[in-house]
Scaffold this motif. Structure first.
Motif, PDB file in Angstrom:
ATOM      1  N   TYR A 192       0.823  -1.224   0.000  1.00  0.00           N
ATOM      2  CA  TYR A 192       0.000   0.000   0.000  1.00  0.00           C
ATOM      3  C   TYR A 192       0.851   1.266   0.000  1.00  0.00           C
ATOM      4  O   TYR A 192       0.369   2.342   0.353  1.00  0.00           O
ATOM      5  CB  TYR A 192      -0.964   0.019   1.196  1.00  0.00           C
ATOM      6  CG  TYR A 192      -1.902  -1.150   1.258  1.00  0.00           C
ATOM      7  CD1 TYR A 192      -2.935  -1.285   0.346  1.00  0.00           C
ATOM      8  CD2 TYR A 192      -1.769  -2.130   2.248  1.00  0.00           C
ATOM      9  CE1 TYR A 192      -3.820  -2.372   0.406  1.00  0.00           C
ATOM     10  CE2 TYR A 192      -2.630  -3.211   2.317  1.00  0.00           C
ATOM     11  CZ  TYR A 192      -3.653  -3.332   1.397  1.00  0.00           C
ATOM     12  OH  TYR A 192      -4.513  -4.403   1.458  1.00  0.00           O
ATOM     13  N   GLY A 193       2.111   1.145  -0.388  1.00  0.00           N
ATOM     14  CA  GLY A 193       3.027   2.269  -0.311  1.00  0.00           C
ATOM     15  C   GLY A 193       3.068   3.120  -1.572  1.00  0.00           C
ATOM     16  O   GLY A 193       2.349   2.888  -2.554  1.00  0.00           O
ATOM     17  N   ALA A 194       3.974   4.093  -1.550  1.00  0.00           N
ATOM     18  CA  ALA A 194       4.015   5.139  -2.570  1.00  0.00           C
ATOM     19  C   ALA A 194       4.622   4.694  -3.893  1.00  0.00           C
ATOM     20  O   ALA A 194       4.614   5.464  -4.855  1.00  0.00           O
ATOM     21  CB  ALA A 194       4.784   6.342  -2.025  1.00  0.00           C
ATOM     22  N   GLY A 195       5.139   3.466  -3.963  1.00  0.00           N
ATOM     23  CA  GLY A 195       5.659   2.968  -5.237  1.00  0.00           C
ATOM     24  C   GLY A 195       4.621   2.258  -6.072  1.00  0.00           C
ATOM     25  O   GLY A 195       4.924   1.730  -7.142  1.00  0.00           O
ATOM     26  N   GLN A 196       3.376   2.244  -5.608  1.00  0.00           N
ATOM     27  CA  GLN A 196       2.354   1.353  -6.170  1.00  0.00           C
ATOM     28  C   GLN A 196       2.024   1.557  -7.643  1.00  0.00           C
ATOM     29  O   GLN A 196       1.558   0.638  -8.312  1.00  0.00           O
ATOM     30  CB  GLN A 196       1.075   1.433  -5.344  1.00  0.00           C
ATOM     31  CG  GLN A 196       0.441   2.785  -5.265  1.00  0.00           C
ATOM     32  CD  GLN A 196      -0.771   2.808  -4.335  1.00  0.00           C
ATOM     33  OE1 GLN A 196      -1.907   2.734  -4.779  1.00  0.00           O
ATOM     34  NE2 GLN A 196      -0.523   2.894  -3.040  1.00  0.00           N
ATOM     35  N   ASN A 197       2.262   2.750  -8.179  1.00  0.00           N
ATOM     36  CA  ASN A 197       1.904   2.990  -9.586  1.00  0.00           C
ATOM     37  C   ASN A 197       3.024   2.694 -10.565  1.00  0.00           C
ATOM     38  O   ASN A 197       2.779   2.553 -11.768  1.00  0.00           O
ATOM     39  CB  ASN A 197       1.474   4.453  -9.776  1.00  0.00           C
ATOM     40  CG  ASN A 197       0.199   4.782  -9.023  1.00  0.00           C
ATOM     41  OD1 ASN A 197      -0.691   3.956  -8.898  1.00  0.00           O
ATOM     42  ND2 ASN A 197       0.122   5.996  -8.505  1.00  0.00           N
ATOM     43  N   VAL A 198       4.256   2.617 -10.091  1.00  0.00           N
ATOM     44  CA  VAL A 198       5.408   2.562 -10.993  1.00  0.00           C
ATOM     45  C   VAL A 198       5.450   1.279 -11.819  1.00  0.00           C
ATOM     46  O   VAL A 198       5.582   1.318 -13.045  1.00  0.00           O
ATOM     47  CB  VAL A 198       6.726   2.734 -10.202  1.00  0.00           C
ATOM     48  CG1 VAL A 198       7.930   2.563 -11.123  1.00  0.00           C
ATOM     49  CG2 VAL A 198       6.760   4.099  -9.536  1.00  0.00           C
ATOM     50  N   ILE A 199       5.356   0.130 -11.140  1.00  0.00           N
ATOM     51  CA  ILE A 199       5.499  -1.136 -11.853  1.00  0.00           C
ATOM     52  C   ILE A 199       4.374  -1.328 -12.878  1.00  0.00           C
ATOM     53  O   ILE A 199       4.619  -1.805 -13.986  1.00  0.00           O
ATOM     54  CB  ILE A 199       5.552  -2.326 -10.870  1.00  0.00           C
ATOM     55  CG1 ILE A 199       6.793  -2.220  -9.964  1.00  0.00           C
ATOM     56  CG2 ILE A 199       5.564  -3.654 -11.623  1.00  0.00           C
ATOM     57  CD1 ILE A 199       8.125  -2.286 -10.683  1.00  0.00           C
ATOM     58  N   ARG A 200       3.164  -0.942 -12.538  1.00  0.00           N
ATOM     59  CA  ARG A 200       2.064  -1.083 -13.516  1.00  0.00           C
ATOM     60  C   ARG A 200       2.290  -0.202 -14.746  1.00  0.00           C
ATOM     61  O   ARG A 200       1.807  -0.521 -15.832  1.00  0.00           O
ATOM     62  CB  ARG A 200       0.711  -0.800 -12.880  1.00  0.00           C
ATOM     63  CG  ARG A 200       0.476   0.585 -12.378  1.00  0.00           C
ATOM     64  CD  ARG A 200      -1.037   0.875 -12.193  1.00  0.00           C
ATOM     65  NE  ARG A 200      -1.724  -0.048 -11.315  1.00  0.00           N
ATOM     66  CZ  ARG A 200      -1.950   0.155 -10.027  1.00  0.00           C
ATOM     67  NH1 ARG A 200      -1.508   1.270  -9.442  1.00  0.00           N
ATOM     68  NH2 ARG A 200      -2.590  -0.722  -9.308  1.00  0.00           N
ATOM     69  N   ARG A 201       3.045   0.867 -14.577  1.00  0.00           N
ATOM     70  CA  ARG A 201       3.331   1.752 -15.715  1.00  0.00           C
ATOM     71  C   ARG A 201       4.431   1.205 -16.616  1.00  0.00           C
ATOM     72  O   ARG A 201       4.380   1.384 -17.836  1.00  0.00           O
ATOM     73  CB  ARG A 201       3.717   3.148 -15.215  1.00  0.00           C
ATOM     74  CG  ARG A 201       2.582   3.901 -14.574  1.00  0.00           C
ATOM     75  CD  ARG A 201       2.981   5.288 -14.087  1.00  0.00           C
ATOM     76  NE  ARG A 201       3.364   6.197 -15.186  1.00  0.00           N
ATOM     77  CZ  ARG A 201       3.584   7.492 -15.031  1.00  0.00           C
ATOM     78  NH1 ARG A 201       3.460   8.047 -13.830  1.00  0.00           N
ATOM     79  NH2 ARG A 201       3.931   8.241 -16.065  1.00  0.00           N
ATOM     80  N   ILE A 202       5.435   0.563 -16.041  1.00  0.00           N
ATOM     81  CA  ILE A 202       6.584   0.120 -16.847  1.00  0.00           C
ATOM     82  C   ILE A 202       6.545  -1.355 -17.233  1.00  0.00           C
ATOM     83  O   ILE A 202       7.084  -1.752 -18.261  1.00  0.00           O
ATOM     84  CB  ILE A 202       7.914   0.433 -16.130  1.00  0.00           C
ATOM     85  CG1 ILE A 202       7.997  -0.276 -14.777  1.00  0.00           C
ATOM     86  CG2 ILE A 202       8.114   1.926 -15.974  1.00  0.00           C
ATOM     87  CD1 ILE A 202       9.348  -0.157 -14.089  1.00  0.00           C
ATOM     88  N   LEU A 203       5.896  -2.174 -16.384  1.00  0.00           N
ATOM     89  CA  LEU A 203       5.819  -3.615 -16.642  1.00  0.00           C
ATOM     90  C   LEU A 203       4.373  -4.079 -16.408  1.00  0.00           C
ATOM     91  O   LEU A 203       4.053  -4.677 -15.379  1.00  0.00           O
ATOM     92  CB  LEU A 203       6.780  -4.375 -15.721  1.00  0.00           C
ATOM     93  CG  LEU A 203       8.274  -4.082 -15.893  1.00  0.00           C
ATOM     94  CD1 LEU A 203       9.082  -4.725 -14.770  1.00  0.00           C
ATOM     95  CD2 LEU A 203       8.778  -4.572 -17.254  1.00  0.00           C
TER      96      LEU A 203
END
Length: 470
Positions: A192-203
């Motif tokens: 539930y942390g602040a990195g949650q959108n990054v991986i869905r955007r790149i992979l």
């Protein structure tokens, strides 16, 4: 008189609505502004908050104080990770970065981290200078009347998409196509942390867990250690086809990792894997810096590759200070904070996870096969940490005994020598050690142990607890 604010191992942290209040955030922001104006650094700040409760309120409070005091502010709209703020401070020419986060601490906490223009933690001496000028009482003006829209219209406040800047930085530095086309079945748990959108955007093909907004973190401290990742562990085991799983903490600067069998891979192994890959596959070089609680096998691998090695006190700021001044290939700590050359001198859980995934994709090997390659050089080992929630009196009594060198054995394990860089590291032999240290951010006493197998690690930890808590 207001509460005395103290910065710990990694920033100021306190319980929301107790000591972490709008008024106290304003006091720290005010001191930060005064310090920056007197420094030779650019009076501009990259400001953001993570997913914790009232993050936007606290960030806007800091912004009002900073702007009133003549500091330009680059601010995010919505939550961001710590690496995003550190990267932005560096890329946008800011003197400082501020991220309102309590990182891996329980949901009731929030915090205030300071980053420098080079994209990493502000050094301890400079943090102390800021702490020393925090007003003893409220700030000397009514910041609640500051209108952010007016400053935005004047250009002194700029809303910046820090997350997109960070994603673009990743795209320039990784072979994401190799990961996408590898056929690897990967999982990412954002806790539930602040990195949650990054991986869905790149992979987009990576399976996601806990990648939604939940300021309570479902009631759990967002620290990527095994006891907090049981749902991820079950998911891997029940699925049966996962190759690797990555987890990051509340502000996405710490890493947790699992292999395809649902076994937790600790940070010692991750540091060794990263070092092995960067040297043997990427042909990179530089100094290796490790925190005191890290396995001595990192030193063994550094020596194998002919690299300089240094041990520092616990707290990534000590590693970052060296990375800024020297040619450092990798700096890491047991708690999951790792940085490498070619990025910023900052912990970054997603960045480290992507290196591992790229390593797997390009080598065609499983995580376990890559670990075996490292074992051929440094030997096989296991590690575990135990956090003892004990009374303050008992904690202080144990620390006093450590200081007086009273612990000569833990059960059947005889101590051969002790190192005291930061805490007490009791060596039993070349392959076994146990360490005792009070946390710098939480009211706990930590014990750490390493041995050739997990059963013995737990035996050492049990013997240690029985010895010090009796």
């Amino acid at each position: 008189m207001a509460t005395k604010i103290k910065f710990g191992t990694d920033g100021w942290r306190a319980i929301i609505a107790d000591e972490f209040t709008v008024e106290n955030v304003a006091r720290v922001a005010y001191a930060t502004a005064q310090w920056l104006k007197k420094s030779a650094w650019n009076p501009k700040i990259a400001l953001g908050h993570d997913c914790r409760f009232a993050g936007e309120l606290f960030a806007e409070t800091a912004a009002k104080v900073l702007l009133h005091e003549g500091i330009e502010v680059k601010m995010s709209r919505g939550f961001v990770s710590t690496p995003m703020i550190s990267l932005a401070a560096n890329q946008l020419g800011c003197g400082l970065g501020i991220i309102l986060t309590a990182s891996h601490n329980p949901p009731s906490y929030n915090g205030f981290k300071l980053k420098a223009y080079y994209g990493g933690p502000l050094t301890p001496d400079l943090v102390q200078e800021i702490e020393d000028i925090i007003p003893a009482d409220i700030v000397p003006f009514d910041y609640t009347t500051v209108d952010l829209r007016t400053f935005e219209q004047s250009g002194k406040l700029e809303i910046v998409d820090f997350e997109t800047r960070y994603v673009q930085h990743i795209e320039r530095n990784f072979d994401l196509d190799a990961i996408r086309k590898s056929g690897l079945n990967l999982v990412y748990d954002a806790m539930y942390g602040a990195g949650q959108n990054v991986i869905r955007r790149i992979l987009p093909n990576v399976q996601l867990l806990h990648c939604e907004y939940n300021p309570s973190f479902h009631g759990q401290a967002p620290e990527p250690i095994q006891k907090n990742l049981q749902e991820l562990e079950r998911f891997i085991i029940e699925n049966g086809t996962i190759d690797c799983a990555l987890a990051t903490d509340g502000d996405a600067d710490r890493i947790g990792l699992y292999n395809g069998k649902g076994e937790f891979i600790d940070s010692h192994h991750i540091i060794l894997l990263l070092l092995h890959y960067l040297v043997s596959n990427k042909g990179m070089s530089g100094k290796v810096v490790a925190a005191f609680s890290t396995t001595p096998r990192v030193k063994k691998l550094a020596e194998y590759y002919g690299l300089d090695y240094e041990v520092v006190k616990i707290g990534f700021k000590y590693i970052a200070g060296i990375m800024v001044e020297e040619d450092v290939l990798i700096g890491g700590e047991e708690s999951g904070g790792i940085a490498v050359k070619g990025h910023i001198p900052e912990r970054d859980g997603i960045w480290m996870g992507l290196i591992i995934w790229e390593y797997m994709a390009k080598s065609g090997k499983t995580l376990d096969q890559l670990i075996e390659e490292v074992y051929e050089i440094v030997g096989a080992f296991k590690f575990e940490r135990n956090d003892l929630h004990i009374t303050e009196d008992l904690k202080q009594a144990i620390i006093a005994k450590c200081s007086a060198n009273e612990y000569k054995s833990f059960g059947k394990y005889q101590v051969s020598n002790v190192e005291t860089i930061d805490g007490w590291k009791f060596f039993i032999d070349d392959n076994r050690w146990v360490m005792i240290r009070a946390s710098g951010t939480e009211p706990v006493l930590r014990t750490y142990a390493e041995a050739p197998d997990l059963e013995e690690v737990r035996e050492i930890l049990k013997a240690t607890e029985e010895t010090i808590c009796k």
